[in-house]
Design a protein around this motif. Structure first.
Motif, PDB file in Angstrom:
ATOM      1  N   ALA A 159       0.355  -1.455  -0.004  1.00 13.00           N
ATOM      2  CA  ALA A 159      -0.057  -0.232   0.069  1.00 13.00           C
ATOM      3  C   ALA A 159       0.809   1.397   0.281  1.00 13.00           C
ATOM      4  CB  ALA A 159      -1.094   0.219   1.061  1.00 13.00           C
ATOM      5  N   PHE A 160       1.293   1.355  -1.006  1.00 13.71           N
ATOM      6  CA  PHE A 160       2.309   2.943  -1.236  1.00 13.71           C
ATOM      7  C   PHE A 160       1.499   3.743  -1.172  1.00 13.71           C
ATOM      8  CE2 PHE A 160       2.315   0.965  -5.652  1.00 13.71           C
ATOM      9  CZ  PHE A 160       1.639   1.833  -5.892  1.00 13.71           C
ATOM     10  N   ASN A 161       1.783   4.955  -0.806  1.00 19.75           N
ATOM     11  CA  ASN A 161       1.113   6.651  -0.916  1.00 19.75           C
ATOM     12  C   ASN A 161       1.745   7.503  -1.958  1.00 19.75           C
ATOM     13  OD1 ASN A 161      -1.818   7.783  -1.142  1.00 19.75           O
ATOM     14  ND2 ASN A 161       0.116   9.089   1.147  1.00 19.75           N
ATOM     15  N   PHE A 162       1.409   8.313  -2.810  1.00 21.58           N
ATOM     16  CA  PHE A 162       1.442   9.768  -2.624  1.00 21.58           C
ATOM     17  C   PHE A 162       1.676  10.488  -2.475  1.00 21.58           C
ATOM     18  CE2 PHE A 162       3.121   7.086  -7.113  1.00 21.58           C
ATOM     19  CZ  PHE A 162       4.588   7.194  -7.056  1.00 21.58           C
ATOM     20  N   SER A 163       1.610  11.145  -1.666  1.00 16.62           N
ATOM     21  CA  SER A 163       0.789  12.656  -1.838  1.00 16.62           C
ATOM     22  C   SER A 163       1.790  14.110  -1.697  1.00 16.62           C
ATOM     23  CB  SER A 163       0.739  12.907   0.296  1.00 16.62           C
ATOM     24  OG  SER A 163       2.407  12.987   0.337  1.00 16.62           O
ATOM     25  N   GLU A 164       0.391  15.373  -1.812  1.00 11.85           N
ATOM     26  CA  GLU A 164       1.383  16.492  -2.608  1.00 11.85           C
ATOM     27  C   GLU A 164       1.029  17.404  -1.252  1.00 11.85           C
ATOM     28  OE1 GLU A 164      -0.613  17.977  -6.123  1.00 11.85           O
ATOM     29  OE2 GLU A 164       0.015  16.280  -7.667  1.00 11.85           O
ATOM     30  N   VAL A 165       2.262  17.648  -1.714  1.00 13.07           N
ATOM     31  CA  VAL A 165       3.162  18.728   0.153  1.00 13.07           C
ATOM     32  C   VAL A 165       3.234  20.066   0.069  1.00 13.07           C
ATOM     33  CG1 VAL A 165       3.923  18.390   2.128  1.00 13.07           C
ATOM     34  CG2 VAL A 165       3.330  16.190   0.505  1.00 13.07           C
ATOM     35  N   ASP A 166       2.762  20.985  -0.004  1.00 12.74           N
ATOM     36  CA  ASP A 166       2.831  22.135   0.628  1.00 12.74           C
ATOM     37  C   ASP A 166       3.698  22.775   1.669  1.00 12.74           C
ATOM     38  OD1 ASP A 166       3.884  25.344   0.456  1.00 12.74           O
ATOM     39  OD2 ASP A 166       1.667  25.365   0.789  1.00 12.74           O
ATOM     40  N   TYR A 167       5.291  22.461   1.295  1.00 11.00           N
ATOM     41  CA  TYR A 167       5.920  22.671   2.642  1.00 11.00           C
ATOM     42  C   TYR A 167       6.700  23.714   2.387  1.00 11.00           C
ATOM     43  CZ  TYR A 167      10.485  21.308   5.477  1.00 11.00           C
ATOM     44  OH  TYR A 167      11.113  21.136   6.449  1.00 11.00           O
TER      45      TYR A 167
END
Length: 484
Positions: A97-105
């Motif tokens: 269960a890999f997971n991509f997420s976009e992050v405002d860092y």
């Protein structure tokens, strides 16, 4: 809006002195095959260094690991006319269960890929497993020493070490776990400060440090010490013990009592046993001076069989937990999972448990007997009370133990008489003795003048190949179980 835990995680990843075997940084490289190989390598490497997850982070400059942002958009990228994530899933074995997420860092757009550590076998991409060595990603098969080390790590990996809750504050941990029960049952003094409490909980693998000064609770910590299992995942809540009492002989009869467990096993064990004992029918016993009521079933048998159901269940079977059912003539205790030992060998085989940490801690807290003695004590108690023999059996994907109310020898079925003979022979053999006509008569409550009845049962047990003559050259030497 990016959640607090993800921001804290990225802070800690970027604070690492360099890329590690479980962390990799990229700017914009979005080659699908590269990503697939990295998922395999990172997952396998994370297990080798005892991490629950590995990470790839896009938008990081390679030279100084500064966040500069990325153009990579995993949600819109395709490979062979398929969405990237679907394509990767089809090329990875076993599925993870890999997971991509976009992050405002801090004003920079990053992409974080979270990869679970390998659980049961090395993770492969296109039928090839990879590993991280420095900044390289070679095939795992080219490094047999690492392959051997990985399999060594995979073998003891258990459900107990997985996470029931992540990124909890210290207040949340203490509000969800009944830590005072932990100290009481393990016989340790309660520390006078929070750091001391957390050190002890962490030492027994009930909690782990997360990022940003937060904490994770393991499945072991939750299943044993949860104040409310519902505070964790639904699958964990369904592992609570259920108790149902009926007013007759079958499940079609009226339910008189039902209790769905809410607490962890250690937190709620004594209450459960007391609840069962309070509903248990009583027999009147006349002593030398007074009449007294005694429970229909020996308390140690109930306690040990319930504890065994908790310890030996298959935690990976979802939607099912231990079940205790009380009928007018018996108690049935069921736990999900195929037995690791054939039921007829429960008495003599060394115990095998899927949940070693759970079993060890429950024994340390004296919630069950020492390893290998529990079933012996159940049979001893049953024989002392001259009850019909308990029935240990496999039913579908579960193990069920049936404990019967008192019944005279004349009212036992032929199968029960033979089973009692086998269990008695096994118990005698394990104590260095042998079954004889005399000991079986005492076990079954047969009068001496009816010795032929005991002889008949012995003959039937021999025909069923459950017992045999101890010494064929001396037929009166007694009898031993077939495996002796």
């Amino acid at each position: 809006m990016t959640d607090t835990r993800t921001l804290a995680l990225i802070d800690e990843l970027l604070a690492l002195p360099a890329e590690t075997t479980w962390v990799e940084f990229k700017e914009n490289n979005s080659d699908a095959e590269m990503i697939g190989k990295r998922i395999s390598a990172l997952s396998n490497s994370a297990r080798l260094v005892d991490k629950h997850f590995a990470y790839m982070l896009w938008g990081i400059r390679d030279a100084d690991h500064q966040a500069i942002g990325t153009y990579f958009e995993p949600s819109s990228q395709k490979q062979n006319n398929q969405p990237l994530e679907m394509w990767l899933s089809q090329h990875l074995q076993p599925a993870i269960a890999f997971n991509f997420s976009e992050v405002d860092y801090r004003g920079s757009r990053l992409v974080l890929l979270e990869v679970p550590a390998a659980n049961n076998s090395p993770v492969e991409f296109d039928r090839q497993a990879y590993i991280r060595i420095g900044s390289a990603t070679p095939r795992l098969s080219d490094h047999p020493e690492r392959l051997k080390a990985l399999w060594t790590k995979l073998q003891p990996y258990t459900w107990e070490s997985a996470l029931a809750a992540q990124f909890l504050s210290s207040d949340d941990v203490l509000s969800r776990l009944d830590y005072t029960v932990y100290f009481e049952l393990t016989g340790q003094p309660l520390p006078d400060n929070r750091a001391g409490i957390f050190d002890k909980l962490r030492a027994d693998h009930l909690i782990q440090e997360d990022v940003g000064g937060r904490w994770n609770v393991t499945n072991l910590g939750a299943i044993l010490f949860a104040k409310r299992l519902a505070d964790f995942s639904p699958s964990l809540a369904r592992k609570a013990v259920r108790f149902v009492a009926y007013d007759g002989l079958s499940r079609a009869d009226t339910v008189t009592h039902r209790q769905d467990g809410q607490k962890g096993y250690a937190t709620g064990f004594t209450g459960l046993i007391d609840h069962i004992d309070g509903l248990m029918p009583r027999n009147e016993f006349i002593g030398k001076a007074f009449r007294e009521e005694r429970p229909l079933y020996p308390a140690i048998a109930i306690r040990e069989l319930v504890a065994n159901a908790l310890i030996h269940q298959d935690m990976t079977i979802t939607g099912a937990g231990p079940l205790v059912e009380m009928f007018s003539d018996r108690i049935e205790i069921t736990n999900p999972g195929q037995p690791l030992v054939q039921p007829e060998r429960f008495l003599d085989f060394p115990p095998r448990s899927r949940n070693e940490a759970l079993a060890a801690l429950m024994r340390r807290m004296r919630l069950c007997e020492e390893q290998g003695t529990g079933i012996d004590k159940v049979i001893v108690a049953v024989e002392l009370h001259q009850l019909p023999p308990p029935d240990f059996r496999k039913e579908g994907d579960a193990v069920r133990v049936v404990l019967y109310a008192p019944r005279r020898f004349a009212d036992m079925t032929p199968q029960e008489r033979v089973r009692a003979c086998y269990q008695h022979a096994a118990l005698k053999y394990l104590s260095g003795e042998k079954l004889t006509n005399s000991t079986l008569r005492e076990r079954l409550g047969i009068e001496p003048q009816n010795a032929a009845q005991a002889s008949s049962v012995i003959r039937q047990a021999i025909e069923a190949k459950l017992i045999r003559v101890a010494d064929p050259s001396a037929p009166r030497s007694g009898y031993v179980p077939f495996w002796a």
